[in-house]
Structure formats: C-alpha cells, structure tokens
Design a protein around this motif. Structure first.
Motif, PDB file in Angstrom:
ATOM      1  N   MET A  66       0.835  -1.203   0.000  1.00 44.56           N
ATOM      2  CA  MET A  66       0.000   0.000   0.000  1.00 44.56           C
ATOM      3  C   MET A  66       0.867   1.249   0.000  1.00 44.56           C
ATOM      4  SD  MET A  66      -2.889  -0.955   2.845  1.00 44.56           S
ATOM      5  CE  MET A  66      -4.076  -2.277   2.642  1.00 44.56           C
ATOM      6  N   ALA A  67       1.871   1.262   0.858  1.00 39.21           N
ATOM      7  CA  ALA A  67       2.734   2.438   0.960  1.00 39.21           C
ATOM      8  C   ALA A  67       3.476   2.700  -0.346  1.00 39.21           C
ATOM      9  CB  ALA A  67       3.725   2.256   2.111  1.00 39.21           C
ATOM     10  N   ARG A  68       3.966   1.644  -0.991  1.00 40.19           N
ATOM     11  CA  ARG A  68       4.672   1.833  -2.265  1.00 40.19           C
ATOM     12  C   ARG A  68       3.720   2.369  -3.334  1.00 40.19           C
ATOM     13  NH1 ARG A  68       6.806  -3.303  -0.934  1.00 40.19           N
ATOM     14  NH2 ARG A  68       5.547  -4.301  -2.563  1.00 40.19           N
ATOM     15  N   LEU A  69       2.495   1.872  -3.352  1.00 31.50           N
ATOM     16  CA  LEU A  69       1.517   2.357  -4.320  1.00 31.50           C
ATOM     17  C   LEU A  69       1.213   3.833  -4.097  1.00 31.50           C
ATOM     18  CD1 LEU A  69      -0.636   1.837  -6.556  1.00 31.50           C
ATOM     19  CD2 LEU A  69      -2.217   1.195  -4.716  1.00 31.50           C
ATOM     20  N   HIS A  70       1.011   4.205  -2.855  1.00 30.02           N
ATOM     21  CA  HIS A  70       0.602   5.578  -2.547  1.00 30.02           C
ATOM     22  C   HIS A  70       1.715   6.597  -2.745  1.00 30.02           C
ATOM     23  CE1 HIS A  70      -2.509   3.577   0.343  1.00 30.02           C
ATOM     24  NE2 HIS A  70      -2.847   3.472  -0.926  1.00 30.02           N
ATOM     25  N   THR A  71       2.948   6.127  -2.777  1.00 26.63           N
ATOM     26  CA  THR A  71       4.083   7.059  -2.896  1.00 26.63           C
ATOM     27  C   THR A  71       4.850   6.895  -4.204  1.00 26.63           C
ATOM     28  OG1 THR A  71       5.525   5.496  -1.692  1.00 26.63           O
ATOM     29  CG2 THR A  71       4.383   7.179  -0.393  1.00 26.63           C
ATOM     30  N   ALA A  72       4.369   6.054  -5.117  1.00 25.18           N
ATOM     31  CA  ALA A  72       5.074   5.849  -6.388  1.00 25.18           C
ATOM     32  C   ALA A  72       5.132   7.156  -7.167  1.00 25.18           C
ATOM     33  CB  ALA A  72       4.381   4.775  -7.216  1.00 25.18           C
ATOM     34  N   PRO A  73       6.300   7.580  -7.610  1.00 24.28           N
ATOM     35  CA  PRO A  73       6.434   8.858  -8.323  1.00 24.28           C
ATOM     36  C   PRO A  73       5.566   8.898  -9.576  1.00 24.28           C
ATOM     37  CG  PRO A  73       8.583   7.989  -7.729  1.00 24.28           C
ATOM     38  CD  PRO A  73       7.596   6.899  -7.450  1.00 24.28           C
ATOM     39  N   GLY A  74       4.869  10.009  -9.736  1.00 25.29           N
ATOM     40  CA  GLY A  74       4.099  10.220 -10.953  1.00 25.29           C
ATOM     41  C   GLY A  74       2.669   9.744 -10.899  1.00 25.29           C
ATOM     42  N   LEU A  75       2.337   8.853  -9.966  1.00 28.41           N
ATOM     43  CA  LEU A  75       0.969   8.321  -9.950  1.00 28.41           C
ATOM     44  C   LEU A  75      -0.026   9.272  -9.306  1.00 28.41           C
ATOM     45  CD1 LEU A  75       1.289   4.501  -9.260  1.00 28.41           C
ATOM     46  CD2 LEU A  75       1.405   5.774 -11.392  1.00 28.41           C
ATOM     47  N   ALA A  76       0.451  10.144  -8.439  1.00 33.11           N
ATOM     48  CA  ALA A  76      -0.489  11.036  -7.758  1.00 33.11           C
ATOM     49  C   ALA A  76      -1.139  12.031  -8.707  1.00 33.11           C
ATOM     50  CB  ALA A  76       0.223  11.790  -6.627  1.00 33.11           C
ATOM     51  N   TRP A  77      -0.446  12.367  -9.792  1.00 34.76           N
ATOM     52  CA  TRP A  77      -1.000  13.368 -10.704  1.00 34.76           C
ATOM     53  C   TRP A  77      -1.182  12.797 -12.105  1.00 34.76           C
ATOM     54  CZ3 TRP A  77      -2.970  17.610  -8.683  1.00 34.76           C
ATOM     55  CH2 TRP A  77      -2.507  18.021  -7.432  1.00 34.76           C
ATOM     56  N   ALA A  78      -1.406  11.494 -12.199  1.00 38.12           N
ATOM     57  CA  ALA A  78      -1.575  10.875 -13.502  1.00 38.12           C
ATOM     58  C   ALA A  78      -2.841  11.375 -14.183  1.00 38.12           C
ATOM     59  CB  ALA A  78      -1.636   9.359 -13.348  1.00 38.12           C
ATOM     60  N   ARG A  79      -2.751  11.568 -15.481  1.00 31.66           N
ATOM     61  CA  ARG A  79      -3.896  12.050 -16.244  1.00 31.66           C
ATOM     62  C   ARG A  79      -5.013  11.012 -16.224  1.00 31.66           C
ATOM     63  NH1 ARG A  79      -4.496  15.728 -20.444  1.00 31.66           N
ATOM     64  NH2 ARG A  79      -2.255  16.021 -20.612  1.00 31.66           N
ATOM     65  N   ALA A  80      -6.242  11.473 -16.091  1.00 31.75           N
ATOM     66  CA  ALA A  80      -7.383  10.573 -16.073  1.00 31.75           C
ATOM     67  C   ALA A  80      -7.647  10.019 -17.463  1.00 31.75           C
ATOM     68  CB  ALA A  80      -8.626  11.299 -15.559  1.00 31.75           C
ATOM     69  N   LEU A  81      -8.438   8.943 -17.499  1.00 33.34           N
ATOM     70  CA  LEU A  81      -8.821   8.334 -18.772  1.00 33.34           C
ATOM     71  C   LEU A  81      -9.515   9.324 -19.688  1.00 33.34           C
ATOM     72  CD1 LEU A  81     -10.462   4.828 -18.172  1.00 33.34           C
ATOM     73  CD2 LEU A  81      -8.862   5.430 -19.970  1.00 33.34           C
ATOM     74  N   THR A  82     -10.477  10.037 -19.117  1.00 33.83           N
ATOM     75  CA  THR A  82     -11.265  10.990 -19.880  1.00 33.83           C
ATOM     76  C   THR A  82     -10.790  12.399 -19.536  1.00 33.83           C
ATOM     77  OG1 THR A  82     -13.144   9.497 -19.723  1.00 33.83           O
ATOM     78  CG2 THR A  82     -13.596  11.749 -20.435  1.00 33.83           C
ATOM     79  N   PRO A  83     -10.335  13.197 -20.500  1.00 32.69           N
ATOM     80  CA  PRO A  83      -9.836  14.529 -20.178  1.00 32.69           C
ATOM     81  C   PRO A  83     -10.879  15.385 -19.480  1.00 32.69           C
ATOM     82  CG  PRO A  83      -9.284  13.912 -22.432  1.00 32.69           C
ATOM     83  CD  PRO A  83     -10.240  12.880 -21.927  1.00 32.69           C
ATOM     84  N   THR A  84     -10.445  16.140 -18.490  1.00 31.60           N
ATOM     85  CA  THR A  84     -11.330  17.093 -17.829  1.00 31.60           C
ATOM     86  C   THR A  84     -11.022  18.468 -18.407  1.00 31.60           C
ATOM     87  OG1 THR A  84      -9.746  17.344 -16.025  1.00 31.60           O
ATOM     88  CG2 THR A  84     -11.440  15.663 -15.773  1.00 31.60           C
ATOM     89  N   ASP A  85     -11.312  19.510 -17.657  1.00 36.07           N
ATOM     90  CA  ASP A  85     -11.097  20.850 -18.181  1.00 36.07           C
ATOM     91  C   ASP A  85      -9.647  21.300 -18.031  1.00 36.07           C
ATOM     92  OD1 ASP A  85     -11.418  20.745 -15.499  1.00 36.07           O
ATOM     93  OD2 ASP A  85     -12.824  22.408 -15.328  1.00 36.07           O
ATOM     94  N   GLY A  86      -8.776  20.425 -17.632  1.00 30.92           N
ATOM     95  CA  GLY A  86      -7.361  20.734 -17.507  1.00 30.92           C
ATOM     96  C   GLY A  86      -6.652  19.532 -16.928  1.00 30.92           C
ATOM     97  N   GLU A  87      -5.389  19.384 -17.211  1.00 28.75           N
ATOM     98  CA  GLU A  87      -4.679  18.166 -16.828  1.00 28.75           C
ATOM     99  C   GLU A  87      -4.739  17.903 -15.334  1.00 28.75           C
ATOM    100  OE1 GLU A  87      -0.278  16.110 -17.363  1.00 28.75           O
ATOM    101  OE2 GLU A  87      -0.683  18.103 -18.150  1.00 28.75           O
ATOM    102  N   HIS A  88      -4.631  18.953 -14.529  1.00 26.42           N
ATOM    103  CA  HIS A  88      -4.611  18.767 -13.088  1.00 26.42           C
ATOM    104  C   HIS A  88      -5.750  19.520 -12.404  1.00 26.42           C
ATOM    105  CE1 HIS A  88      -0.880  16.881 -13.837  1.00 26.42           C
ATOM    106  NE2 HIS A  88      -0.167  17.979 -13.976  1.00 26.42           N
TER     107      HIS A  88
END
Length: 356
Positions: free
Chosen positions: A151-173
C-alpha cells in the motif's frame, strides 16, 4: 471452473449467460496467437475472466465486464478501461507487481463489452494458499505485513499522484481527485467535493433497484465532517480492493508476488486503502498491515487522530452502502444472502454511530 479445448465451438462454458463464445476469444486474441485452450476463472462477482493458453505456450488472462448501464452503479462505468489505465501507469513501477497490458479491444464489435488481455501472474491467490491464522502461521503474517508495505509503495510511487485521467477534464490537473473515468462525473478539485459526490452517487443509485438506504442520515454525517475530509489535500492512487482474492502469493513463504483488479481505483485519501482491503471490519485496523506501511513510509499511516478516525468511519460507511446496493443489480442468490445483508446493516449501524 471448466477447461475446454477448441472442439467446444460454442463457448468456454455452457451454463452461464455471461460466457464468452470461443470464436470471439479467438478473434480478440488473434494478434497475440492461436487459442489452444481456455478456462473460466471463478471467484469474481462482477467481471468475467478466462485463463487462455496460446499456441506458443504463453498463458494470458482475458477479462470482460458488464456494460449495460441499467445494471451498473455510477462509479462502475467502463471499469475495464479504468483497469487497463491503471495497469499502464503501473508499468513504470515494477514494485507494484501488476500484470502487463498485452491487448485491449474497446470496439465492442467482437464482444458486447470491452476486453482486456494481460500477462499471467505467478503465485496463487491468497484466498487459495491454505494459510492458517496470521497469529500462528508466519506465511500469513508475512503476507499481511507485505500488504501494508505494498500500500505504501503504491501511494508514494512517483508520478501516480498526478496521472492524467482516462477521460480529459477541463485541464490536466484541474480535477485531481476521483475515478479515472471522468465521464462518470465523480472527479473534483478537492477531496471533500469528490468524496461527497461519490457518496451521493451511491445514494442516488440505490432507489433505481428499490434499495432503501438511510440517505438523509448519511448525507448529514458527510456534511457534518467536511472539515476532516478537507484535511486530505494531496491525492494518492488508491487501489481500493486489496482483499485476499486480489493478492497473489508464494504459497511456500507468503511473499506477495502479484496484485490484480485495480478497476475500482481512484485518486483520493490513502486511508481508504485499509477499508477496501478489509471491507467488513468494524474494529481496529490490522496492526500487521500498519507495521508494513510504516516499514516504507516513516511514521506510517495515521489511523488514530480524530480526523483519521472520522474519515475511516466515513469510508467504511461508503463501502458498506456500495455492498448493500450491489446485491440487487448483481442478482446475488443463495442461502447466504439474507445473513450477508443483515451483517452489512449491522456494520452500517456501527459506522454511523461512530460518526454521530
């Protein structure tokens, strides 16, 4: 499960309306090779999965899921696509132990649903490993400790916290919280906004199938504890379903060697992970899991502060609402269902009392 060969021209199994015709499996898998044999995998209550052997001896897993929206909760839209999305993100992080995506078919022309083909994992599901209680079986204790570390490795893996969603929203973040499929509407700029929408969606879904939930009481509890939800300001990728059936282990040692089924993953509070991994727990969080988490993240996962205790009760409430609601559209059947439903209602009473 039943193993079949190419002589069975109709389907891999013949007793279930969700079976995939063998010709369809052949067509989907043609870019990878020729199907030699296939077997339907049991244990899941949502998706339909097969273990397939190709002519070069390679084993792959093929997964499909229902797409008829009248049978799906709002958060379940396009779950196979969400699962493929998470697997692809995890490819950059081998320590996450997830299968590799080999092929997807989202045309719905060969099959009535999306199809996902992934690599076959070694090990056996923890549910089938034959371990004794963790207090007496060191293999089970190791698996629980490693689950927390995972769990800890998943929650802290670099880049996953701000990964782009499947469907674009009104901005990347602009909407970093919520489910990969932004088309569900369950995304938001803050965790408070997003989690409130997630709860509202389940409460709105339930009446479609005649399921009566204490909606006013739940909404009041969520509104009353908005300040605790507001303490979550950075999203983490949360698998949400790390129960024993989704963990593959070395049966000799208890080492976790693979993790599957992240189709319900979302970006949110890491604390939710311990709820999804132990969905019927109404008491303390497993101390071995917490120790495993602390072995990777100094200080571990907060489960004792007033904010954490409140959020834990909120997430347990949310998951129990889902479990109560899905019984009807999934058409659960058997002598076990009344007792299961009663157990969930007792748990919901406990969680709501904690929030009161």
């Amino acid at each position: 499960m039943r193993r079949v060969t190419l002589a069975d021209e109709t389907s891999v199994t013949s007793t279930d309306a969700t079976d995939v015709p063998l010709d369809a499996l052949r067509t989907v898998l043609a870019p990878l090779g020729t199907v030699v044999s296939a077997e339907r995998l049991t244990g899941g209550m949502f998706a339909t999965s097969y273990r397939v052997v190709l002519d070069d001896g390679v084993r792959v897993i093929v997964k499909t899921a229902p797409t008829a929206t009248e049978k799906l909760l709002t958060y379940e839209l396009d779950l196979v696509r969400s699962e493929a999305h998470v697997y692809r993100l995890a490819e950059q992080h081998p320590q996450l132990l997830m299968p590799r995506v080999l092929l997807t078919d989202e045309t719905r022309s060969v099959l009535p649903s999306d199809a996902l083909v992934v690599s076959h994992l070694d090990g056996v599901p923890l549910t089938d490993a034959g371990f004794g209680p963790a207090d007496t079986d060191p293999r089970a204790a190791r698996a629980e400790h490693e689950l927390g570390a995972y769990m800890a490795r998943l929650h802290t893996a670099p880049g996953l916290a701000w990964a782009r969603a499947l469907t674009p929203t009104d901005g990347e973040h602009d909407r970093p919280f919520g489910y990969p499929n932004a088309a569900s509407g369950l995304v938001g700029r803050t965790w408070t906004e997003t989690f409130t929408a997630m709860v509202d969606a389940v409460l709105d879904d339930a009446p479609r199938w005649g399921v009566e939930l204490p909606a006013d009481l739940v909404r009041s509890a969520v509104a009353r504890h908005r300040s605790a939800l507001a303490d979550v300001t950075q999203p983490a990728l949360v698998h949400t379903d790390l129960w024993a059936g989704n963990l593959f282990v070395d049966a000799a040692t208890g080492e976790i060697v693979g993790v599957i089924d992240p189709e319900r993953a979302f970006w949110g509070d890491p604390l939710h992970e311990v709820v999804g991994a132990d969905c019927h727990n109404t008491g303390p969080v497993n101390p071995r899991v917490l120790a495993g988490y602390a072995s990777v993240v100094p200080g571990g996962l907060d489960v004792t502060s007033p904010s954490a205790r409140t959020r834990l009760a909120l997430y347990r409430t949310f998951l129990t609402l889902i479990l109560l609601t899905e019984i009807t559209p999934r058409a659960f059947d058997g002598d076990w269902v009344p007792g299961y439903r009663a157990e969930l209602w007792r748990a919901l009473d406990v969680h709501l009392a904690a929030l009161a």
